[in-house]
Design an enzyme around this catalytic site. Structure first.
Site, PDB file in Angstrom:
ATOM      1  N   LYS A  14      32.200  32.056  47.787  1.00 32.93           N
ATOM      2  CA  LYS A  14      32.048  33.403  47.231  1.00 32.93           C
ATOM      3  C   LYS A  14      30.556  33.722  47.038  1.00 32.93           C
ATOM      4  O   LYS A  14      29.711  32.809  47.101  1.00 32.93           O
ATOM      5  CB  LYS A  14      32.818  33.479  45.905  1.00 32.93           C
ATOM      6  CG  LYS A  14      34.341  33.296  46.071  1.00 32.93           C
ATOM      7  CD  LYS A  14      35.054  33.299  44.713  1.00 32.93           C
ATOM      8  CE  LYS A  14      36.564  33.225  44.858  1.00 32.93           C
ATOM      9  NZ  LYS A  14      37.272  33.208  43.551  1.00 32.93           N
ATOM     10  N   TYR A  54      44.070  39.519  49.007  1.00 32.10           N
ATOM     11  CA  TYR A  54      44.792  39.144  47.786  1.00 32.10           C
ATOM     12  C   TYR A  54      46.199  39.734  47.710  1.00 32.10           C
ATOM     13  O   TYR A  54      46.962  39.338  46.835  1.00 32.10           O
ATOM     14  CB  TYR A  54      43.972  39.519  46.546  1.00 32.10           C
ATOM     15  CG  TYR A  54      42.881  38.494  46.273  1.00 32.10           C
ATOM     16  CD1 TYR A  54      43.198  37.202  45.845  1.00 32.10           C
ATOM     17  CD2 TYR A  54      41.539  38.798  46.501  1.00 32.10           C
ATOM     18  CE1 TYR A  54      42.209  36.246  45.637  1.00 32.10           C
ATOM     19  CE2 TYR A  54      40.543  37.846  46.288  1.00 32.10           C
ATOM     20  CZ  TYR A  54      40.885  36.579  45.849  1.00 32.10           C
ATOM     21  OH  TYR A  54      39.912  35.631  45.644  1.00 32.10           O
ATOM     22  N   ARG A 136      34.529  23.557  40.962  1.00 34.32           N
ATOM     23  CA  ARG A 136      34.456  24.515  39.850  1.00 34.32           C
ATOM     24  C   ARG A 136      34.135  23.811  38.527  1.00 34.32           C
ATOM     25  O   ARG A 136      33.510  24.393  37.648  1.00 34.32           O
ATOM     26  CB  ARG A 136      35.776  25.285  39.744  1.00 34.32           C
ATOM     27  CG  ARG A 136      35.990  26.286  40.892  1.00 34.32           C
ATOM     28  CD  ARG A 136      37.418  26.794  40.909  1.00 34.32           C
ATOM     29  NE  ARG A 136      37.638  27.881  41.845  1.00 34.32           N
ATOM     30  CZ  ARG A 136      38.834  28.397  42.108  1.00 34.32           C
ATOM     31  NH1 ARG A 136      39.913  27.898  41.521  1.00 34.32           N
ATOM     32  NH2 ARG A 136      38.954  29.385  42.966  1.00 34.32           N
ATOM     33  N   ASN A 156      33.786  31.641  40.125  1.00 32.88           N
ATOM     34  CA  ASN A 156      34.159  30.238  40.314  1.00 32.88           C
ATOM     35  C   ASN A 156      33.828  29.708  41.707  1.00 32.88           C
ATOM     36  O   ASN A 156      34.440  28.764  42.181  1.00 32.88           O
ATOM     37  CB  ASN A 156      35.629  30.026  39.942  1.00 32.88           C
ATOM     38  CG  ASN A 156      36.550  30.979  40.670  1.00 32.88           C
ATOM     39  OD1 ASN A 156      36.123  31.645  41.632  1.00 32.88           O
ATOM     40  ND2 ASN A 156      37.795  31.053  40.256  1.00 32.88           N
ATOM     41  N   HIS A 159      36.922  30.183  47.053  1.00 35.04           N
ATOM     42  CA  HIS A 159      38.359  30.467  47.186  1.00 35.04           C
ATOM     43  C   HIS A 159      38.949  29.442  48.128  1.00 35.04           C
ATOM     44  O   HIS A 159      38.302  29.042  49.093  1.00 35.04           O
ATOM     45  CB  HIS A 159      38.577  31.862  47.791  1.00 35.04           C
ATOM     46  CG  HIS A 159      39.983  32.024  48.320  1.00 35.04           C
ATOM     47  ND1 HIS A 159      41.022  32.380  47.502  1.00 35.04           N
ATOM     48  CD2 HIS A 159      40.522  31.817  49.554  1.00 35.04           C
ATOM     49  CE1 HIS A 159      42.142  32.400  48.222  1.00 35.04           C
ATOM     50  NE2 HIS A 159      41.863  32.055  49.467  1.00 35.04           N
ATOM     51  N   GLU A 170      46.228  33.663  55.556  1.00 33.01           N
ATOM     52  CA  GLU A 170      44.821  33.959  55.260  1.00 33.01           C
ATOM     53  C   GLU A 170      43.906  33.637  56.444  1.00 33.01           C
ATOM     54  O   GLU A 170      42.956  34.371  56.709  1.00 33.01           O
ATOM     55  CB  GLU A 170      44.376  33.165  54.023  1.00 33.01           C
ATOM     56  CG  GLU A 170      45.027  33.690  52.748  1.00 33.01           C
ATOM     57  CD  GLU A 170      44.543  32.986  51.481  1.00 33.01           C
ATOM     58  OE1 GLU A 170      44.933  33.425  50.394  1.00 33.01           O
ATOM     59  OE2 GLU A 170      43.795  31.995  51.574  1.00 33.01           O
TER      60      GLU A 170
HETATM   61  P1  GDP Z   1      42.536  30.861  42.494  1.00 34.34           P
HETATM   62  O1  GDP Z   1      43.581  30.670  43.556  1.00 34.34           O
HETATM   63  O2  GDP Z   1      42.310  29.628  41.660  1.00 34.34           O
HETATM   64  O3  GDP Z   1      41.235  31.407  43.047  1.00 34.34           O
HETATM   65  O4  GDP Z   1      43.084  31.939  41.455  1.00 34.34           O
HETATM   66  P2  GDP Z   1      43.932  33.287  41.669  1.00 34.34           P
HETATM   67  O5  GDP Z   1      44.427  33.413  43.075  1.00 34.34           O
HETATM   68  O6  GDP Z   1      44.932  33.365  40.581  1.00 34.34           O
HETATM   69  O7  GDP Z   1      42.837  34.423  41.377  1.00 34.34           O
HETATM   70  C1  GDP Z   1      41.863  34.778  42.332  1.00 34.34           C
HETATM   71  C2  GDP Z   1      40.510  34.942  41.670  1.00 34.34           C
HETATM   72  O8  GDP Z   1      40.559  36.032  40.728  1.00 34.34           O
HETATM   73  C3  GDP Z   1      40.065  33.760  40.822  1.00 34.34           C
HETATM   74  O9  GDP Z   1      39.473  32.740  41.587  1.00 34.34           O
HETATM   75  C4  GDP Z   1      39.073  34.423  39.877  1.00 34.34           C
HETATM   76  O10 GDP Z   1      37.834  34.664  40.511  1.00 34.34           O
HETATM   77  C5  GDP Z   1      39.750  35.776  39.606  1.00 34.34           C
HETATM   78  N1  GDP Z   1      40.666  35.779  38.450  1.00 34.34           N
HETATM   79  C6  GDP Z   1      41.939  35.296  38.431  1.00 34.34           C
HETATM   80  N2  GDP Z   1      42.536  35.512  37.244  1.00 34.34           N
HETATM   81  C7  GDP Z   1      41.623  36.171  36.488  1.00 34.34           C
HETATM   82  C8  GDP Z   1      41.688  36.692  35.142  1.00 34.34           C
HETATM   83  O11 GDP Z   1      42.685  36.590  34.436  1.00 34.34           O
HETATM   84  N3  GDP Z   1      40.563  37.314  34.663  1.00 34.34           N
HETATM   85  C9  GDP Z   1      39.456  37.465  35.427  1.00 34.34           C
HETATM   86  N4  GDP Z   1      38.409  38.085  34.875  1.00 34.34           N
HETATM   87  N5  GDP Z   1      39.364  36.979  36.706  1.00 34.34           N
HETATM   88  C10 GDP Z   1      40.432  36.341  37.233  1.00 34.34           C
HETATM   89 MG    MG Z   2      44.683  32.069  44.677  1.00 28.01          MG
END
Ligand code: GDP
Ligand code: MG
Length: 201
Positions: A14, A54, A136, A156, A159, A170
Site C-alpha cells: 500500500k 473490495y 504489520r 497497515n 494487502h 483479485e
Molecule cells: P485485511 O484483509 O486484513 O486487509 O482487512 P479487511 O479486508 O477487513 O479490510 C481492508 C482494509 O481496510 C484493512 O487492511 C484496513 O486498511 C482497512 N480497515 C478495515 N477495517 C477497518 C476499520 O474498522 N476501520 C478503519 N479505519 N479501517 C479499516
Molecule cells: Mg481483506
C-alpha cells in the site's frame, strides 16, 4: 489436478509501505520463505479499481463492519456504529482515499499454501494487535482507535488475499493473463521434489 505449488495470491504494498521504504523488506520475506514472484507492477490505482477490488466479494462490506464491532467489544470500546453495513461503507470510502494517495506495488506470489502463508506473514488487520514477527506487527503502529479518530483507513502497509477464491478473483482484477510469467525456479526442486534435486547424484 494441478500440484498445490501452483497456488497464487495477490499482495499489494500500500502507499504507506512504499513511503516507508519497506518494499525490499516485504519482498525479501516472501522470497525467503520460498514463494515465487510471478507478477509485479507499480501503479497509482483509481478509486474505481479500489472499490471493485473490495467489492468483488459482495460480503466484504458487512464482514469488515462486523470485524470492527467484534474488536471494539473485545476491547471494551464502543464501535462507531452498531450496523456492520454502515461501518463497512465508511471503511470503503476511507480505503479509496488511502490506496489512491500514491503509488502501490501489486504482486502475484506462487507456491504451496501461498494464500495462507502470506496472510500468516502479514498479520492481523490492526497493527496494534498483529503478532510480533509479522509485517504489520513489526513495522507499523496503527490501530482502530487511531484510524477511526482521524476518519481514515487503518494504515497497515500491505494487502493480501484472504482466501483461495478471493485470490483467484483479485489476481484477475489486477493482472492480465500475459502479465503473469510461468517459469521455473531452481529452488523448487529443493522445496517440492522427492530427492531435493539429487545433489549427490
Ligand atoms: P485485511 O484483509 O486484513 O486487509 O482487512 P479487511 O479486508 O477487513 O479490510 C481492508 C482494509 O481496510 C484493512 O487492511 C484496513 O486498511 C482497512 N480497515 C478495515 N477495517 C477497518 C476499520 O474498522 N476501520 C478503519 N479505519 N479501517 C479499516
Ligand atoms: Mg481483506
Amino acid at each position: 489436478m494441478k500440484h498445490p505449488k501452483h497456488e497464487r495470491t495477490l499482495v499489494i504494498i500500500k502507499p504507506d509501505g512504499i513511503q516507508r521504504s519497506l518494499v525490499g523488506e516485504i519482498v525479501k520475506r516472501y522470497e525467503q520463505i520460498g514463494l515465487k514472484l510471478v507478477g509485479i507492477k507499480m501503479l497509482v490505482p483509481s478509486e474505481d479499481l479500489v472499490e471493485k477490488h473490495y467489492t468483488i466479494d459482495p460480503e466484504w462490506i458487512r464482514l469488515a463492519g462486523e470485524k470492527q464491532i467484534t474488536s471494539a467489544r473485545a476491547n471494551g470500546r464502543v464501535p462507531i456504529s452498531e450496523h456492520p453495513l454502515e461501518i463497512g461503507t465508511i471503511v470503503l470510502g476511507h480505503l479509496k482515499k488511502y490506496l489512491t494517495s500514491g503509488p502501490v506495488i501489486a504482486m502475484v506470489w506462487e507456491g504451496a499454501h501461498a494464500v495462507a502463508i502470506v496472510r500468516k506473514m502479514i498479520g492481523g488487520t490492526e497493527p496494534l494487535s498483529s503478532d510480533v514477527g509479522t509485517i504489520r506487527g513489526d513495522f507499523v503502529l496503527d490501530s482502530y482507535v487511531l484510524a477511526n479518530q482521524s476518519g481514515r483507513a487503518i494504515r497497515n502497509l500491505v494487502h493480501a488475499s484472504g482466501s483461495v477464491k478471493e485470490a483467484v478473483d483479485e489476481v484477475k482484477h489486477w493482472f492480465r493473463t500475459e502479465e503473469i510469467i510461468d517459469y521455473r525456479l531452481v529452488q523448487e526442486a529443493i522445496l517440492y521434489e522427492d530427492f531435493m534435486g539429487g545433489a549427490l547424484k
